[in-house]
Design a protein around this motif. Structure first.
Motif, PDB file in Angstrom:
ATOM      1  N   ILE A  98       0.801  -1.255  -0.099  1.00 34.20           N
ATOM      2  CA  ILE A  98      -0.012  -0.040  -0.043  1.00 34.20           C
ATOM      3  C   ILE A  98       0.922   0.958   0.043  1.00 34.20           C
ATOM      4  CG2 ILE A  98      -1.560   1.103   1.364  1.00 34.20           C
ATOM      5  CD1 ILE A  98      -2.256  -1.058   3.216  1.00 34.20           C
TER       6      ILE A  98
ATOM      7  N   CYS B 178       0.919   4.885   0.731  1.00 38.88           N
ATOM      8  CA  CYS B 178      -0.647   5.587   1.285  1.00 38.88           C
ATOM      9  C   CYS B 178       0.154   7.544   0.987  1.00 38.88           C
ATOM     10  CB  CYS B 178      -0.492   5.605   2.678  1.00 38.88           C
ATOM     11  SG  CYS B 178       1.008   5.896   3.580  1.00 38.88           S
TER      12      CYS B 178
ATOM     13  N   THR C 299      -3.157  -0.552  -3.469  1.00 35.79           N
ATOM     14  CA  THR C 299      -3.959   0.669  -3.168  1.00 35.79           C
ATOM     15  C   THR C 299      -2.848   1.625  -3.288  1.00 35.79           C
ATOM     16  OG1 THR C 299      -4.894  -0.955  -1.972  1.00 35.79           O
ATOM     17  CG2 THR C 299      -4.957   1.605  -0.936  1.00 35.79           C
TER      18      THR C 299
ATOM     19  N   GLU D  72      -2.922   5.790  -2.722  1.00 38.77           N
ATOM     20  CA  GLU D  72      -2.772   6.904  -2.579  1.00 38.77           C
ATOM     21  C   GLU D  72      -3.228   8.091  -3.496  1.00 38.77           C
ATOM     22  OE1 GLU D  72      -2.872  11.026   0.335  1.00 38.77           O
ATOM     23  OE2 GLU D  72      -1.799  10.560  -1.283  1.00 38.77           O
TER      24      GLU D  72
ATOM     25  N   ARG E  65      -6.513  -0.204  -6.302  1.00 40.18           N
ATOM     26  CA  ARG E  65      -7.400   1.086  -5.696  1.00 40.18           C
ATOM     27  C   ARG E  65      -6.717   1.721  -5.255  1.00 40.18           C
ATOM     28  NH1 ARG E  65      -7.258  -1.795  -1.006  1.00 40.18           N
ATOM     29  NH2 ARG E  65      -9.322  -3.213  -1.108  1.00 40.18           N
TER      30      ARG E  65
ATOM     31  N   THR F 203      -8.394  -4.614   4.539  1.00 42.98           N
ATOM     32  CA  THR F 203      -7.247  -5.143   4.143  1.00 42.98           C
ATOM     33  C   THR F 203      -5.096  -4.117   4.667  1.00 42.98           C
ATOM     34  OG1 THR F 203      -5.547  -4.469   1.763  1.00 42.98           O
ATOM     35  CG2 THR F 203      -6.582  -2.572   2.678  1.00 42.98           C
TER      36      THR F 203
ATOM     37  N   GLU G 284      -5.812  -9.784  -1.010  1.00 48.92           N
ATOM     38  CA  GLU G 284      -5.216  -8.797  -1.683  1.00 48.92           C
ATOM     39  C   GLU G 284      -3.172  -8.963  -1.312  1.00 48.92           C
ATOM     40  OE1 GLU G 284      -8.473  -4.770  -2.566  1.00 48.92           O
ATOM     41  OE2 GLU G 284      -6.559  -4.624  -0.581  1.00 48.92           O
TER      42      GLU G 284
END
Length: 396
Positions: A64, A66, A132, A134, A163, A359, A369
């Motif tokens: 991820i 972020c 994922t 951001e 995502r 997640t 995931e």
């Protein structure tokens, strides 16, 4: 109900309290309708499900990222040269460079062109196990252009199996046309822009840049007050170049995260610990800007403040599209352990985005995931430099 079994894996669940990395030396992962049904031994009722043998490879939660500024126009390679000749980040910004120079390039591109420019950067993140990401606005600095950036970010999530979580960063810099009139910019652009992107469902959170070259804590608080009135979570670029008390403000406002934090003090650490605000550390920017004051990792660790790691991919201070290199930098530059670094790009990164219920770990009920790696131990992910051992990513 669609079922599958990923078998013959070493599984780093990254669940807290389950030993180092939450490691299961040999086991399987069951997936049902896109969710994790079990991790470890295969339970009764699953013996007839076909198994996919992964040959003892390592499974971790998919990574991820972020904190990124993935959507932008142009590049700032020339400023990179300037810094190497002695100019500081602040000097470049005050001279009209820095963020403001990217603003012009971003405004000049259409939404389609922004998508096309960002896709190669997103593909590099995906190629190293990211599921994922951001993505912030902040390079448009008009109501129209900020929304354009967020629409481009949403489209990236439609074009790739990833995502995308969006953050409205209208309070990133004061554009040239508002120089010396930061409060007017807030009144005429940032706050109306926030209302507009919220109405259109383009923003999942609201961010700001609290710094001498950007906005004061009082100005950021105005933005956060509007965000909270709209029901949007907040986060903040804080204490990157100086200590203005941004982290304390973020904590007071119940922010998901405070990011950068090189100049964070003990009072800020205590405030974050009390509020549960995540510290997002960005070693790419620290490295690229050749900073010398690292975030107070020992204080954060001692206070129990969770630490996330992200690339901070952006054109000016961290043109980094390798999450694996970010893991290595977190260890070598900030002295995190490999386990802390991996947690920082899985479990803690999910918390920094408010997604830790779905997640970030391999646990029953969470989204399936899962990254599969050609390594023998999770520490290898932070250990190697310039090497990508990703075998593949399982999404549902």
């Amino acid at each position: 109900m669609a079922r599958r079994i990923l078998d013959n894996l070493s599984i780093a669940t990254m669940e807290p309290g389950d030993g180092a990395y939450g490691l299961i030396a040999r086991g399987a992962i069951g997936i049902e309708s896109g969710r994790i049904a079990f991790a470890g031994d295969i339970p009764a009722g699953w013996q007839d499900v076909e198994r996919e043998d992964f040959g003892g490879r390592l499974a971790t939660p998919a990574l991820i990222d972020c904190h990124t500024h993935l959507v932008f126009g142009g590049n700032r390679a020339r400023e990179f040269e300037m810094r190497l000749k002695g100019a500081t980040y602040e000097e470049i910004a005050r001279a009209g460079g820095g963020i403001v120079s990217t603003v012009a390039a971003t405004r000049a591109l259409s939404e389609d062109e922004l998508v096309d420019a960002a896709l190669p950067r997103l593909d590099r993140l995906i190629a190293e196990g990211v599921a994922t990401v951001e993505i912030k606005s902040g390079y448009g600095l008009t109501v129209h252009d900020e929304a354009k950036m967020l629409r481009a970010a949403r489209r990236l999530g439609e074009l790739r199996p990833v995502r995308v979580v969006t953050s409205y960063l209208g309070a990133h810099a004061v554009p040239a046309e508002y120089r010396g009139r930061a409060d007017d910019y807030l009144d005429e652009v940032v706050l109306p822009g926030l209302d507009a992107v919220h109405a259109d469902g383009l923003a999942d959170a609201v961010d700001g840049f609290c710094e001498g070259i950007a906005f004061s804590p009082a100005q950021i608080e105005r933005v956060f007050d509007r965000a909270r009135a709209l029901g949007l979570p907040v986060k903040l670029h804080a204490e990157q170049l100086s200590n203005l008390g941004g982290a304390k403000l973020a904590a007071f406002c119940g922010a998901l995260s405070a990011d950068h934090l090189e100049y964070l003090d003990a009072a800020g650490v205590a405030a974050m610990a009390a509020s549960g605000t995540v510290a997002v550390l960005l070693p790419g920017a620290f490295y690229f800007l050749r900073e010398t004051q690292a975030p107070p990792v020992a204080l954060l660790r001692q206070a129990g403040v969770p630490m996330a790691i992200a690339t901070d991919c952006n054109p000016g201070s961290s043109p980094l599209t390798s999450p694996l290199l970010a893991l290595n930098m977190a260890c070598t530059l900030f002295r995190l352990t490999p386990e802390e670094a991996l947690a920082g790009m899985t479990r803690v990164a999910a918390r920094a985005l408010g997604l830790d219920d779905i997640t970030g770990t391999i646990a029953t009920g969470k989204c399936a995931e899962i990254a599969i790696w050609d390594v023998g131990h999770p520490a290898e992910l932070a250990y190697r430099i310039g090497f990508n051992p990703l075998h593949g990513v399982i999404l549902g």
